[in-house]
Design a protein around this motif. Sequence first.
Motif, PDB file in Angstrom:
ATOM      1  N   SER A 163     -37.607  15.476  24.140  1.00  0.00           N
ATOM      2  CA  SER A 163     -36.454  14.836  23.513  1.00  0.00           C
ATOM      3  C   SER A 163     -36.397  13.338  23.771  1.00  0.00           C
ATOM      4  O   SER A 163     -35.646  12.618  23.097  1.00  0.00           O
ATOM      5  CB  SER A 163     -35.170  15.489  24.019  1.00  0.00           C
ATOM      6  N   ALA A 175     -46.663  16.614  12.027  1.00  0.00           N
ATOM      7  CA  ALA A 175     -45.231  16.900  11.921  1.00  0.00           C
ATOM      8  C   ALA A 175     -44.898  18.280  12.469  1.00  0.00           C
ATOM      9  O   ALA A 175     -43.932  18.444  13.223  1.00  0.00           O
ATOM     10  CB  ALA A 175     -44.786  16.782  10.469  1.00  0.00           C
ATOM     11  N   VAL A 176     -45.701  19.265  12.123  1.00  0.00           N
ATOM     12  CA  VAL A 176     -45.470  20.622  12.620  1.00  0.00           C
ATOM     13  C   VAL A 176     -45.657  20.668  14.132  1.00  0.00           C
ATOM     14  O   VAL A 176     -44.864  21.282  14.862  1.00  0.00           O
ATOM     15  CB  VAL A 176     -46.425  21.619  11.926  1.00  0.00           C
ATOM     16  N   ARG A 179     -42.690  19.164  15.941  1.00  0.00           N
ATOM     17  CA  ARG A 179     -41.540  20.066  15.927  1.00  0.00           C
ATOM     18  C   ARG A 179     -41.697  21.183  16.952  1.00  0.00           C
ATOM     19  O   ARG A 179     -40.769  21.504  17.691  1.00  0.00           O
ATOM     20  CB  ARG A 179     -41.371  20.662  14.532  1.00  0.00           C
ATOM     21  N   GLU A 180     -42.896  21.756  17.038  1.00  0.00           N
ATOM     22  CA  GLU A 180     -43.131  22.848  17.981  1.00  0.00           C
ATOM     23  C   GLU A 180     -43.060  22.378  19.433  1.00  0.00           C
ATOM     24  O   GLU A 180     -42.666  23.142  20.319  1.00  0.00           O
ATOM     25  CB  GLU A 180     -44.486  23.498  17.704  1.00  0.00           C
ATOM     26  N   GLY A 182     -41.138  19.941  20.428  1.00  0.00           N
ATOM     27  CA  GLY A 182     -39.834  19.356  20.686  1.00  0.00           C
ATOM     28  C   GLY A 182     -39.808  17.850  20.674  1.00  0.00           C
ATOM     29  O   GLY A 182     -38.951  17.228  21.313  1.00  0.00           O
ATOM     30  N   ARG A 184     -39.654  14.310  18.353  1.00  0.00           N
ATOM     31  CA  ARG A 184     -39.296  13.747  17.055  1.00  0.00           C
ATOM     32  C   ARG A 184     -40.513  13.052  16.449  1.00  0.00           C
ATOM     33  O   ARG A 184     -41.188  12.266  17.125  1.00  0.00           O
ATOM     34  CB  ARG A 184     -38.155  12.751  17.216  1.00  0.00           C
ATOM     35  N   ARG A 199     -42.359  15.149   4.900  1.00  0.00           N
ATOM     36  CA  ARG A 199     -40.973  15.553   5.140  1.00  0.00           C
ATOM     37  C   ARG A 199     -40.850  17.074   5.154  1.00  0.00           C
ATOM     38  O   ARG A 199     -40.143  17.642   5.985  1.00  0.00           O
ATOM     39  CB  ARG A 199     -40.071  14.958   4.056  1.00  0.00           C
ATOM     40  N   GLY A 202     -41.654  18.665   8.372  1.00  0.00           N
ATOM     41  CA  GLY A 202     -40.724  18.514   9.485  1.00  0.00           C
ATOM     42  C   GLY A 202     -40.594  17.133  10.067  1.00  0.00           C
ATOM     43  O   GLY A 202     -39.939  16.957  11.098  1.00  0.00           O
ATOM     44  N   ALA A 204     -39.093  13.702  10.909  1.00  0.00           N
ATOM     45  CA  ALA A 204     -37.710  13.231  10.902  1.00  0.00           C
ATOM     46  C   ALA A 204     -37.551  11.994  10.028  1.00  0.00           C
ATOM     47  O   ALA A 204     -36.530  11.818   9.362  1.00  0.00           O
ATOM     48  CB  ALA A 204     -37.260  12.922  12.326  1.00  0.00           C
TER      49      ALA A 204
END
Length: 222
Positions: A163, A175-176, A179-180, A182, A184, A199, A202, A204
């Motif tokens: 985060s 991007a994937v 996301r996996e 955590g 951005r 987009r 995933g 941002a």
Amino acid sequence: MPELVLWDIDHTLMATRGLGRDLWAEAFADVTGTAMRQQASVTGSTERVILRETALLHGIPYTEDLFAAFAEALGAVHVRRAAELRERGHASPGAAEILAELSERGVRQTVVTGNVRAAAEVKLTAFGLGGHMLWSEGAYGEDGEGRPELLRTALARAGVQGSAAVFFGDTPADAVGGREAGVRVVAVATGRASAMELRAAGAADVLESLSDVPAVPAAVGV
């Protein structure tokens, strides 16, 4: 402000303009004794996966010893042909300015890439981009097979929570993976994927390129 910015290399910070495949083929032939007739897909992948699948295409058994030898050979080829890389490749417009700007703002930066570390260092150093990177906090082709694994490795080495980090990449896999893990993701549509595809995967935020230098710190959150 994020504690760490993680950078993909190929088509995000720089491009080899076709030389990368030549260097890869040279290392493959050096290690296997076989001329490369076909290469597995490289987009969003890592050297371990690419080697395993390319070896299969040539009927060559894959082993971890083969990968270790290949990683060493690929790094050596990049060192030998660094001057050619500078001549044929190029840094992404705006990359040098953005790395310097983030460093001036006190943001730690490193790389998360499917490249083996030696090749990664040559690629960025060739275009004056390596000095901003905390190389020991990054993750490389030697460290795993997919983006989530590499991102988690880099975060652990840096001692940073997902985060508190931002990852720049140019593929849906980036991007994937972000996301996996955590993290951005700010995607840059300078590779083969469109802004819409990034987009949908995933990301941002999506930038058309790094050339709009003032837009990047805002996307990062600094």
